[in-house]
Scaffold this active site. Structure first.
Site, PDB file in Angstrom:
ATOM      1  N   LYS A 151       0.926  -1.431   0.179  1.00 30.32           N
ATOM      2  CA  LYS A 151       0.311  -0.156   0.106  1.00 30.32           C
ATOM      3  C   LYS A 151       1.264   1.107  -0.050  1.00 30.32           C
ATOM      4  O   LYS A 151       0.200   2.112  -0.378  1.00 30.32           O
ATOM      5  CB  LYS A 151      -1.120   0.202   1.194  1.00 30.32           C
ATOM      6  CG  LYS A 151      -1.992   1.058   1.174  1.00 30.32           C
ATOM      7  CD  LYS A 151      -2.395   0.927   2.155  1.00 30.32           C
ATOM      8  CE  LYS A 151      -3.978   2.462   2.552  1.00 30.32           C
ATOM      9  NZ  LYS A 151      -4.939   2.295   3.910  1.00 30.32           N
ATOM     10  N   GLY A 157      -4.845  -2.309   5.141  1.00 30.28           N
ATOM     11  CA  GLY A 157      -3.915  -2.759   4.363  1.00 30.28           C
ATOM     12  C   GLY A 157      -4.669  -4.446   4.334  1.00 30.28           C
ATOM     13  O   GLY A 157      -4.501  -5.931   3.707  1.00 30.28           O
ATOM     14  N   ARG A 158      -5.761  -5.218   5.931  1.00 27.72           N
ATOM     15  CA  ARG A 158      -5.437  -6.155   6.348  1.00 27.72           C
ATOM     16  C   ARG A 158      -7.509  -6.573   5.931  1.00 27.72           C
ATOM     17  O   ARG A 158      -8.172  -7.593   5.665  1.00 27.72           O
ATOM     18  CB  ARG A 158      -6.597  -6.306   7.807  1.00 27.72           C
ATOM     19  CG  ARG A 158      -6.539  -5.795   8.724  1.00 27.72           C
ATOM     20  CD  ARG A 158      -6.780  -5.424  10.337  1.00 27.72           C
ATOM     21  NE  ARG A 158      -6.789  -4.985  11.257  1.00 27.72           N
ATOM     22  CZ  ARG A 158      -6.171  -3.018  11.405  1.00 27.72           C
ATOM     23  NH1 ARG A 158      -4.842  -3.239  10.603  1.00 27.72           N
ATOM     24  NH2 ARG A 158      -7.124  -1.716  11.647  1.00 27.72           N
ATOM     25  N   HIS A 165      -5.116 -33.690  17.318  1.00 30.89           N
ATOM     26  CA  HIS A 165      -3.938 -34.699  17.569  1.00 30.89           C
ATOM     27  C   HIS A 165      -2.599 -33.929  18.363  1.00 30.89           C
ATOM     28  O   HIS A 165      -1.541 -34.511  18.616  1.00 30.89           O
ATOM     29  CB  HIS A 165      -3.248 -35.292  16.726  1.00 30.89           C
ATOM     30  CG  HIS A 165      -4.368 -36.193  16.222  1.00 30.89           C
ATOM     31  ND1 HIS A 165      -4.510 -37.322  16.247  1.00 30.89           N
ATOM     32  CD2 HIS A 165      -5.459 -36.040  15.184  1.00 30.89           C
ATOM     33  CE1 HIS A 165      -5.355 -38.119  15.700  1.00 30.89           C
ATOM     34  NE2 HIS A 165      -5.479 -37.414  14.938  1.00 30.89           N
ATOM     35  N   LYS A 201       7.481  -0.758  11.954  1.00 33.66           N
ATOM     36  CA  LYS A 201       8.061  -0.414  11.201  1.00 33.66           C
ATOM     37  C   LYS A 201       9.365   0.774  11.285  1.00 33.66           C
ATOM     38  O   LYS A 201      10.558   0.776  10.330  1.00 33.66           O
ATOM     39  CB  LYS A 201       6.927   0.764   9.928  1.00 33.66           C
ATOM     40  CG  LYS A 201       5.940  -0.850   9.363  1.00 33.66           C
ATOM     41  CD  LYS A 201       5.022   0.061   8.316  1.00 33.66           C
ATOM     42  CE  LYS A 201       4.390  -1.300   7.612  1.00 33.66           C
ATOM     43  NZ  LYS A 201       3.328  -0.472   6.958  1.00 33.66           N
ATOM     44  N   GLU A 261      -5.141  -6.882  14.562  1.00 38.44           N
ATOM     45  CA  GLU A 261      -4.140  -5.822  14.305  1.00 38.44           C
ATOM     46  C   GLU A 261      -5.875  -4.996  14.347  1.00 38.44           C
ATOM     47  O   GLU A 261      -5.138  -3.868  14.423  1.00 38.44           O
ATOM     48  CB  GLU A 261      -4.000  -6.684  12.650  1.00 38.44           C
ATOM     49  CG  GLU A 261      -3.039  -4.454  12.773  1.00 38.44           C
ATOM     50  CD  GLU A 261      -2.236  -4.715  11.773  1.00 38.44           C
ATOM     51  OE1 GLU A 261      -1.881  -6.487  11.265  1.00 38.44           O
ATOM     52  OE2 GLU A 261      -2.345  -3.907  10.580  1.00 38.44           O
ATOM     53  N   GLU A 305      10.583  -3.807   4.541  1.00 34.90           N
ATOM     54  CA  GLU A 305      10.568  -5.744   3.927  1.00 34.90           C
ATOM     55  C   GLU A 305      10.297  -6.446   2.958  1.00 34.90           C
ATOM     56  O   GLU A 305      10.503  -7.122   2.040  1.00 34.90           O
ATOM     57  CB  GLU A 305       9.590  -6.957   4.789  1.00 34.90           C
ATOM     58  CG  GLU A 305       9.293  -6.865   5.903  1.00 34.90           C
ATOM     59  CD  GLU A 305       9.207  -6.318   7.308  1.00 34.90           C
ATOM     60  OE1 GLU A 305       9.277  -4.682   7.116  1.00 34.90           O
ATOM     61  OE2 GLU A 305       9.192  -6.028   8.433  1.00 34.90           O
TER      62      GLU A 305
HETATM   63  C1  G6Q Z   1      -2.704  -3.956   7.877  1.00 33.17           C
HETATM   64  C2  G6Q Z   1      -1.578  -2.893   7.932  1.00 33.17           C
HETATM   65  C3  G6Q Z   1      -0.164  -4.020   8.032  1.00 33.17           C
HETATM   66  C4  G6Q Z   1       0.438  -4.072   6.572  1.00 33.17           C
HETATM   67  C5  G6Q Z   1       1.689  -4.444   6.278  1.00 33.17           C
HETATM   68  C6  G6Q Z   1       1.978  -4.110   4.572  1.00 33.17           C
HETATM   69  O1  G6Q Z   1      -3.879  -2.966   7.998  1.00 33.17           O
HETATM   70  O2  G6Q Z   1      -1.675  -2.184   7.866  1.00 33.17           O
HETATM   71  O3  G6Q Z   1      -0.343  -5.988   8.398  1.00 33.17           O
HETATM   72  O4  G6Q Z   1      -0.355  -4.451   5.522  1.00 33.17           O
HETATM   73  O5  G6Q Z   1       2.111  -3.744   7.461  1.00 33.17           O
HETATM   74  O6  G6Q Z   1       1.872  -2.318   4.892  1.00 33.17           O
HETATM   75  P1  G6Q Z   1       2.628  -1.459   2.908  1.00 33.17           P
HETATM   76  O7  G6Q Z   1       0.771  -2.625   2.410  1.00 33.17           O
HETATM   77  O8  G6Q Z   1       2.072  -0.519   3.472  1.00 33.17           O
HETATM   78  O9  G6Q Z   1       3.917  -2.789   2.399  1.00 33.17           O
END
Ligand code: G6Q
Length: 554
Positions: free
Chosen positions: A212, A274-275, A391, A519, A360, A218
């Site tokens: 996003k 994001g989620r 199990h 982050k 989250e 990462e």
């Molecule tokens: C989701 C969070 C988080 C995010 C990641 C990746 O709701 O904000 O999980 O999706 O940190 O972020 P970017 O899409 O900006 O790389």
């Protein structure tokens, strides 16, 4: 396993207190007795929505519990909050954003406005772009730099830009285009990208850089490694990147700076969390693997659940019922966790996906206006697919001291109806919910052991260990089949369940400052790890670990 009383959210004192008193009255009741005293309990406490069926009768509730919980929801203004979300109000107050994942799957196309502007034309334009692109890749028109078609997708993203598309792509494995494979790289640990690249052919691999913000350390590190790997193997021609790298992001500038052409960028918007983003172009790997028609069917299933959530009366509303049960266990019966137990191998990533979605969103310690919470908010969400979990950790659910409200999720029809497998799977799922509910009394255990001819002393010794308290709650969600449509409805059901809980708790489910902190934190230590002078700027543990790690790596 009894909860200590928690103070009420502001304005909810009266229904909260009534629920606390009611919880005390229920203490003495066992689920077994509730079933015995009411032969209609199953039909009273179950709901059908299209091809989803929810049995919530194996919960520690009575009609009165539900009445009180619904009163709590009404008093919290749940119906008003639902409308506010669907109308595009900026209910994510700390980020001053609307929360409109529902617009991404608004298949009826009714206008949804943010600040007076209908977002649907933009949503539809990106869906069109996705259709054109995925069709050209899938039918082989889109060629790699050497002229060969694409047969491998590598999605590079993390968190919301990974878990949703990864889970849904795996869940829809039976719908994949034959000959195509998908790989998901998220971890900054070099092992992840190395393993993906080891299997990849640069001539036929398409990388999707999904972020996003397009700044996540990462993802950018993995993307740059993939880019270097690709250039090295494709003759170093930067122009070839356009055939093998696309981006999904809200940040056009950063995408361009990375070297991805605007035509290869799929955008989304700041009103998509994001989620909650798998419905946007973040779902591109899903669409590439299963085709755009199936992707739109996933959206349609979620849209149907959205309409149900917005319109069904609260007492017949699946997300509302599930959310209120969550509040009941968390705030009135003291449960600190919630298990997600899909009895479907294809849904094996669902627990991890819902762990992020829930923890989250509702892992918050202050109210919307910043006052510390005096009551509990989101629980720990965890789980594994059945029957594997049986199990392993089911022991604790059956006989441990922790209350574990659990959701069992089971499709009636299998995509792989081989032999007796599916019947065995289904039998195990239903049997577990029965055993958790009923338990086994000491008298039953003693009778069973006596029938085997065991001597009295041995029975005395064993009986307490083989007794099951029961009274352990569960929901069972049946799906006719794990189709794209039903998967869409299932995910949307959980998204809205989370929102319902957040409304009762008066928290903002749509920000994630804890994640933002992560982050930033590593940047300084990253530099110190590369440095040569002893690290001294932190506490003794942090300094010590940086210094010791450098020594050990030398
Ligand atoms: C989701 C969070 C988080 C995010 C990641 C990746 O709701 O904000 O999980 O999706 O940190 O972020 P970017 O899409 O900006 O790389």
């Amino acid at each position: 396993m009894q909860a200590s009383p928690q103070p009420a959210p502001a304005g909810l004192e009266s229904p909260w207190q009534a629920l606390q008193e009611h919880a005390k009255e229920l203490e003495a009741l066992h689920l077994r007795d509730l079933f015995q005293s009411d032969p209609h309990r199953f039909s009273r406490f179950s709901l059908q929505f299209e091809e989803l069926f929810l049995d919530y009768s194996k919960n520690r509730i009575t009609g009165e519990t539900l009445r009180l919980l619904l009163e709590l929801a009404r008093q919290a203004g749940l119906e008003r909050w639902i409308e506010r979300m669907f109308r595009g109000e900026r209910i994510n107050n700390t980020e001053h954003r609307a929360v409109l994942h529902v617009a991404l799957r608004n298949r009826s196309n009714t206008p949804i406005e943010v600040d007076g502007r209908d977002v649907m034309p933009e949503v539809n334009a990106v869906l069109e772009q996705m259709r054109r692109f995925t069709e050209s890749v899938r039918n082989g028109e889109w060629r790699g730099f050497s002229g060969r078609p694409i047969d491998r997708i590598v999605n590079i993203g993390i968190g919301g830009s990974d878990l949703g598309p990864h889970m849904a792509t795996i869940a829809l494995r039976p719908y994949w285009k034959e000959g195509m494979t998908a790989h998901f790289v998220s971890n900054v640990d070099g092992t992840d990208i190395s393993e993906a690249l080891a299997q990849a052919d640069p001539e036929t691999t398409l990388f999707i850089v999904a972020s996003k913000t397009f700044t996540t350390r990462e993802t950018m590190t993995n993307a740059h490694t993939a880019r270097r790997w690709f250039l090295k193997r494709s003759g170093g021609d930067e122009a070839a990147i356009a055939r093998h790298f696309v981006a999904v992001s809200t940040n056009a500038e950063a995408v361009q700076a990375f070297g991805i052409h605007g035509d290869n960028m799929f955008r989304f918007w700041d009103w998509v969390g994001g989620r909650y983003s798998l419905w946007s172009a973040i779902g591109l790997p899903i669409a590439l693997m299963v085709g755009m028609d199936h992707f739109e069917s996933l959206l349609a299933g979620a849209h149907a659940m959205d309409n149900h959530f917005r319109r069904a009366p609260l007492e017949k509303n699946l997300p509302v019922i599930l959310g209120l049960l969550g509040v009941w266990y968390r705030n009135f019966l003291g449960a600190g966790n919630h298990a997600i137990l899909p009895y479907d191998h294809s849904l094996r990533l669902l627990p991890a996906y819902l762990q992020q979605a829930d923890m989250e969103s509702n892992g918050k310690g202050v109210t919307r206006d910043g006052r510390p919470l005096e009551y509990d908010s989101g629980p720990i969400v965890w789980g594994q697919p059945g029957t594997n979990g049986q199990h392993a950790f089911f022991q604790l659910i059956h006989q441990g001291t922790e209350l574990v409200p659990a959701d069992f999720i089971l499709p009636a029809r299998s995509h792989h109806p081989v032999g007796d497998h599916h019947r065995i799977l289904c039998a195990n799922c239903i049997a577990q919910t029965e055993a958790l509910m009923k338990g086994k009394t000491e008298a039953e255990v003693r009778r069973e052991l006596a029938d085997t001819g065991l001597p009295r002393e041995r029975i005395d010794e064993l009986a307490p260990h083989r007794t099951f308290p029961g009274n352990r709650p569960s929901n069972t969600l049946l799906l006719r089949k794990l189709t794209p449509y039903n998967l869409g409805a299932l995910i949307a059901l959980y998204e809205h369940r989370i929102f319902v809980e957040s409304v009762i708790w008066n928290i903002n489910a749509f920000d994630q400052w804890g994640v933002e902190l992560g982050k930033q934190l590593a940047t300084r230590i990253e530099e110190e790890l590369a440095g040569e002078t002893p690290c001294t700027g932190h506490d003794s543990s942090t300094n010590g670990l940086v210094n010791r790690l450098r020594e050990m790596a030398a």
